[in-house]
Design an enzyme around this catalytic site. Structure first.
Site, PDB file in Angstrom:
ATOM      1  N   GLU A   1       0.886  -1.165   0.000  1.00 51.25           N
ATOM      2  CA  GLU A   1       0.000   0.000   0.000  1.00 51.25           C
ATOM      3  C   GLU A   1       0.920   1.210   0.000  1.00 51.25           C
ATOM      4  O   GLU A   1       1.715   1.401   0.914  1.00 51.25           O
ATOM      5  CB  GLU A   1      -0.898  -0.032   1.229  1.00 51.25           C
ATOM      6  N   HIS A   2       0.845   2.001  -1.042  1.00 48.08           N
ATOM      7  CA  HIS A   2       1.818   3.066  -1.221  1.00 48.08           C
ATOM      8  C   HIS A   2       1.655   4.250  -0.284  1.00 48.08           C
ATOM      9  O   HIS A   2       2.622   4.966  -0.023  1.00 48.08           O
ATOM     10  CB  HIS A   2       1.795   3.569  -2.671  1.00 48.08           C
ATOM     11  N   ALA A   3       0.475   4.503   0.238  1.00 47.51           N
ATOM     12  CA  ALA A   3       0.249   5.732   1.007  1.00 47.51           C
ATOM     13  C   ALA A   3       1.234   5.900   2.170  1.00 47.51           C
ATOM     14  O   ALA A   3       1.843   6.966   2.297  1.00 47.51           O
ATOM     15  CB  ALA A   3      -1.193   5.804   1.492  1.00 47.51           C
TER      16      ALA A   3
ATOM     17  N   GLN B   1       4.125   4.738   2.420  1.00 46.38           N
ATOM     18  CA  GLN B   1       5.481   4.756   1.899  1.00 46.38           C
ATOM     19  C   GLN B   1       5.704   5.878   0.889  1.00 46.38           C
ATOM     20  O   GLN B   1       6.684   5.846   0.160  1.00 46.38           O
ATOM     21  CB  GLN B   1       5.828   3.413   1.243  1.00 46.38           C
TER      22      GLN B   1
END
Length: 140
Positions: A119-121, A123
């Protein structure tokens, strides 16, 4: 979902052979286990509602907390992508029942290929805290 320790009591990483032994001791995946991981692929508001409902059970709450606090999720995938395109597609959009999209996931396929999905948020910043694990992955 199973928990495998990665560090000893002093905080030092366990040797690759110890990790491999721990993984070999895991029971085979249950064919009809609840596919809770697939819920993490839902829209954020829907997953939040489902998670709140799951959390009403103390056992579920404890399990969710263990996943939340884990360094990563390891997904041992039975497939063997035949091309870089298939590897990318399977890594991003593979079997959602075997993924936990809210966590950093190390995906290892039947033929030894590996990928990372996350989940990119959280990171959307410097990823260097995760880089020290990469040399250890190649030793497994």
């Amino acid at each position: 979902w199973y928990s495998v320790p990665l560090f000893d009591a002093t905080g030092a990483p366990l040797p690759p052979a110890t990790l491999l032994d721990s993984l070999k001791q895991l029971p085979p995946a249950a064919a009809h286990a609840p596919a809770v991981g697939a819920l993490t692929a839902w829209r954020r508001d829907e997953w939040a509602e489902a998670r709140a409902a799951l959390s009403s059970s103390p056992q579920n709450e404890s399990s969710l907390k263990a996943i939340d606090e884990a360094l990563l999720v390891l997904s041992l995938d039975d497939s063997a992508p035949a091309s870089p395109t298939e590897l990318a597609r399977t890594s991003l959009c593979g079997d959602a029942t075997a993924r936990w999209y809210d966590k950093l996931q190390l995906l290892v396929f039947a033929d030894g290929q590996a990928a990372i999905n996350f989940e990119h948020a959280p990171q959307d910043r410097d990823l260097s805290p995760y880089l020290p694990i990469s040399p250890h992955i190649s030793q497994l």
